[in-house]
Design a protein around this motif. Structure first.
Motif, mmCIF file in Angstrom:
data_model
loop_
_atom_site.group_PDB
_atom_site.id
_atom_site.type_symbol
_atom_site.label_atom_id
_atom_site.label_comp_id
_atom_site.label_asym_id
_atom_site.label_seq_id
_atom_site.Cartn_x
_atom_site.Cartn_y
_atom_site.Cartn_z
ATOM 1 N N LYS A 123 66.805 43.530 17.132
ATOM 2 C CA LYS A 123 67.520 42.544 17.931
ATOM 3 C C LYS A 123 66.567 41.646 18.710
ATOM 4 O O LYS A 123 66.764 40.431 18.818
ATOM 5 N N ILE A 124 65.523 42.248 19.267
ATOM 6 C CA ILE A 124 64.544 41.483 20.040
ATOM 7 C C ILE A 124 63.837 40.467 19.153
ATOM 8 O O ILE A 124 63.695 39.292 19.503
ATOM 9 N N MET A 125 63.392 40.908 17.988
ATOM 10 C CA MET A 125 62.671 40.007 17.097
ATOM 11 C C MET A 125 63.574 38.889 16.575
ATOM 12 O O MET A 125 63.155 37.731 16.476
ATOM 13 N N ALA A 126 64.826 39.233 16.263
ATOM 14 C CA ALA A 126 65.748 38.226 15.731
ATOM 15 C C ALA A 126 66.101 37.180 16.788
ATOM 16 O O ALA A 126 66.078 35.973 16.515
ATOM 17 N N ALA A 127 66.414 37.642 17.996
ATOM 18 C CA ALA A 127 66.852 36.715 19.044
ATOM 19 C C ALA A 127 65.699 35.895 19.607
ATOM 20 O O ALA A 127 65.865 34.707 19.907
ATOM 21 N N ASN A 128 64.542 36.512 19.765
ATOM 22 C CA ASN A 128 63.443 35.852 20.469
ATOM 23 C C ASN A 128 62.498 35.082 19.564
ATOM 24 O O ASN A 128 61.726 34.246 20.043
ATOM 25 N N ILE A 129 62.537 35.367 18.256
ATOM 26 C CA ILE A 129 61.657 34.658 17.325
ATOM 27 C C ILE A 129 62.457 33.912 16.267
ATOM 28 O O ILE A 129 62.366 32.689 16.140
ATOM 29 N N LYS A 130 63.250 34.650 15.513
ATOM 30 C CA LYS A 130 63.927 34.034 14.364
ATOM 31 C C LYS A 130 64.888 32.934 14.794
ATOM 32 O O LYS A 130 64.982 31.893 14.140
ATOM 33 N N SER A 131 65.618 33.150 15.889
ATOM 34 C CA SER A 131 66.556 32.115 16.329
ATOM 35 C C SER A 131 65.820 30.834 16.721
ATOM 36 O O SER A 131 66.309 29.726 16.463
ATOM 37 N N ASN A 132 64.644 30.967 17.349
ATOM 38 C CA ASN A 132 63.842 29.787 17.681
ATOM 39 C C ASN A 132 63.371 29.075 16.418
ATOM 40 O O ASN A 132 63.385 27.843 16.343
ATOM 41 N N HIS A 133 62.946 29.868 15.435
ATOM 42 C CA HIS A 133 62.529 29.313 14.143
ATOM 43 C C HIS A 133 63.679 28.534 13.505
ATOM 44 O O HIS A 133 63.503 27.397 13.042
ATOM 45 N N TRP A 134 64.864 29.132 13.483
ATOM 46 C CA TRP A 134 66.034 28.462 12.914
ATOM 47 C C TRP A 134 66.328 27.145 13.639
ATOM 48 O O TRP A 134 66.483 26.102 13.011
ATOM 49 N N LEU A 135 66.427 27.219 14.965
ATOM 50 C CA LEU A 135 66.849 26.061 15.740
ATOM 51 C C LEU A 135 65.833 24.926 15.666
ATOM 52 O O LEU A 135 66.213 23.748 15.549
ATOM 53 N N CYS A 136 64.565 25.263 15.718
ATOM 54 C CA CYS A 136 63.533 24.226 15.576
ATOM 55 C C CYS A 136 63.672 23.501 14.242
ATOM 56 O O CYS A 136 63.614 22.265 14.173
ATOM 57 N N ASN A 137 63.880 24.253 13.178
ATOM 58 C CA ASN A 137 64.007 23.644 11.858
ATOM 59 C C ASN A 137 65.263 22.788 11.737
ATOM 60 O O ASN A 137 65.323 21.890 10.884
ATOM 61 N N MET A 138 66.262 23.051 12.564
ATOM 62 C CA MET A 138 67.483 22.251 12.529
ATOM 63 C C MET A 138 67.310 20.889 13.196
ATOM 64 O O MET A 138 68.003 19.935 12.843
ATOM 65 N N VAL A 139 66.417 20.795 14.188
ATOM 66 C CA VAL A 139 66.232 19.517 14.885
ATOM 67 C C VAL A 139 65.000 18.753 14.402
ATOM 68 O O VAL A 139 64.882 17.549 14.652
ATOM 69 N N LEU A 140 64.099 19.427 13.719
ATOM 70 C CA LEU A 140 62.868 18.769 13.276
ATOM 71 C C LEU A 140 63.099 17.592 12.330
ATOM 72 O O LEU A 140 62.404 16.564 12.451
ATOM 73 N N PRO A 141 64.031 17.668 11.380
ATOM 74 C CA PRO A 141 64.197 16.533 10.467
ATOM 75 C C PRO A 141 64.465 15.204 11.167
ATOM 76 O O PRO A 141 63.874 14.175 10.807
ATOM 77 N N GLU A 142 65.343 15.190 12.173
ATOM 78 C CA GLU A 142 65.621 13.923 12.855
ATOM 79 C C GLU A 142 64.427 13.482 13.704
ATOM 80 O O GLU A 142 64.173 12.282 13.847
ATOM 81 N N MET A 143 63.684 14.446 14.274
ATOM 82 C CA MET A 143 62.486 14.092 15.031
ATOM 83 C C MET A 143 61.435 13.484 14.113
ATOM 84 O O MET A 143 60.764 12.506 14.468
ATOM 85 N N LYS A 144 61.295 14.053 12.915
ATOM 86 C CA LYS A 144 60.326 13.535 11.954
ATOM 87 C C LYS A 144 60.723 12.135 11.483
ATOM 88 O O LYS A 144 59.883 11.252 11.343
ATOM 89 N N ALA A 145 62.009 11.926 11.255
ATOM 90 C CA ALA A 145 62.476 10.613 10.822
ATOM 91 C C ALA A 145 62.255 9.564 11.910
ATOM 92 O O ALA A 145 61.949 8.398 11.617
ATOM 93 N N ARG A 146 62.379 9.984 13.168
ATOM 94 C CA ARG A 146 62.217 9.083 14.307
ATOM 95 C C ARG A 146 60.755 8.928 14.710
ATOM 96 O O ARG A 146 60.396 8.055 15.496
ATOM 97 N N LYS A 147 59.909 9.824 14.208
ATOM 98 C CA LYS A 147 58.493 9.864 14.595
ATOM 99 C C LYS A 147 58.330 10.099 16.094
ATOM 100 O O LYS A 147 57.434 9.552 16.750
ATOM 101 N N ASP A 148 59.160 10.990 16.625
ATOM 102 C CA ASP A 148 59.063 11.306 18.049
ATOM 103 C C ASP A 148 59.946 12.509 18.354
ATOM 104 O O ASP A 148 61.065 12.618 17.841
#
Length: 256
Positions: free
Chosen positions: A115-140
Motif C-alpha cells: 500500500k505504501i509503495m502504491a500510494a506514495n510512488i506509483k500514484s505519483n508516476h501515474w498522475l505525472c504521466n497524465m499531465v505531462l503530455p499537455e505540458m510537453k505540447a505547451r513547452k511549459d
C-alpha cells in the motif's frame, strides 16, 4: 517573480496539512487551485474556506475535485475534471501519501508495504504521466512532489515510508532529465517534522519530538505554512531554472 496569476494547479492531499497550506497560499498568489482528497465534503469545505478568505477581485480561486490516489481511473477523473473546471493544468503538486505502519521493517505486513509503495510512488508516476503530455505540447510546466527527510536518512520505525520517499526523489530526477528539453521543471520538497495530523504519531511522542528538535538549529518542529513558500517558488517564475532537485526544509535537523 512569485505571482501565480493565470496558473492552474492540481494538488493532491490538499484538504488538510501541508497540501491545504500550499493550496491556500497559491490561491493567495493568484492561482486557481484544486482541493483534492478522498472525502468530497471536506474538499468542498476547504475550497469554500479558501475562496471566502480571498480579497474581492482576487485572481485566485479554489475548486473541489475528490480523488482516490490508489485508483488510476480516479486519478484520470481528477485530471479530466480539472480540465473542465480550470482549463489547462500548469502545475501539479503530488502531496497525498499514506503510512499505515509504524514500527520495525521486520514486522511490516506485506499488504501494508504494498500500500505504501502504491500510494506514495506509483500514484505519483501515474498522475505525472497524465499531465505531462499537455505540458510537453505547451513547452511549459512544473511538477512538485512532496517527499520527506525520511528519504535521505534511515529510520527505525518508518522504513517502508522512507523507502517510498527516497523513490519519489529519484522519480523527480528521472522526470526532470526526460522532459527538461520541453521546459518542464520537476522538483521535490522534503519536509522535516511538521505539525500535521499525518505526523501526529511522531510529534505527540515525547522521545521522538525531543530527538527531532534537540539537535536541530531551530529547536522546533515546522508548520504547514513553512512548506508552502517553497512550493510557490517552484511553481512561479522564481523557479524557472530549478529542476531535478530536492529541497530539504527541516529546521536544520539533517545537518546537525
Amino acid at each position: 517573480m512569485f505571482d501565480l496569476t493565470g496558473k492552474n494547479v492540481v494538488i493532491t492531499g490538499s484538504s488538510k496539512g501541508i497540501g491545504k497550506a500550499i493550496a491556500h497560499r497559491m490561491a493567495e498568489a493568484g492561482a486557481q487551485v484544486t482541493i483534492s482528497s478522498r472525502k468530497e465534503d471536506l474538499c468542498q469545505q476547504v475550497a469554500t474556506e479558501i475562496n471566502e478568505s480571498l480579497p474581492a477581485g482576487s485572481a485566485g480561486k479554489a475548486f473541489s475535485i475528490p480523488v482516490n490516489i490508489n485508483s488510476k481511473e480516479s486519478l484520470q477523473n481528477l485530471v479530466d475534471e480539472a480540465h473542465k473546471q480550470l482549463g489547462e493544468i500548469h502545475v501539479l503538486v503530488c502531496n497525498a501519501a499514506l503510512n499505515p505502519f509504524f514500527g520495525s521493517s521486520m514486522d511490516i505486513p506485506d499488504d501494508a508495504f504494498d500500500k505504501i509503495m502504491a500510494a506514495n510512488i506509483k500514484s505519483n508516476h501515474w498522475l505525472c504521466n497524465m499531465v505531462l503530455p499537455e505540458m510537453k505540447a505547451r513547452k511549459d510546466g512544473a511538477i512538485i512532489i512532496i517527499s520527506s527527510i525520511g528519504g535521505v536518512r534511515g529510520n527505525p520505525v518508518l522504513g517502508a515510508y522512507s523507502i517510498s520517499k527516497a523513490a519519489d526523489m529519484q522519480l523527480v530526477r528521472n522526470l526532470a532529465v526526460e522532459h527538461g528539453t520541453d521546459n518542464i521543471r520537476v522538483n521535490a520538497i522534503a519536509p522535516g517534522l511538521i505539525q500535521t495530523n499525518f505526523a501526529r504519531a511522531l510529534w505527540e511522542n515525547p522521545e521522538i519530538l525531543e530527538r527531532a528538535t534537540s539537535r536541530a538549529p531551530l529547536k522546533r518542529i515546522g508548520q504547514p505554512d513553512e512548506i508552502a513558500g517553497a512550493a510557490i517558488m517552484m511553481a512561479s517564475k522564481a523557479g524557472t531554472f530549478l529542476t531535478g532537485q530536492t529541497l530539504i526544509i527541516d529546521g536544520g535537523q539533517t545537518i546537525a
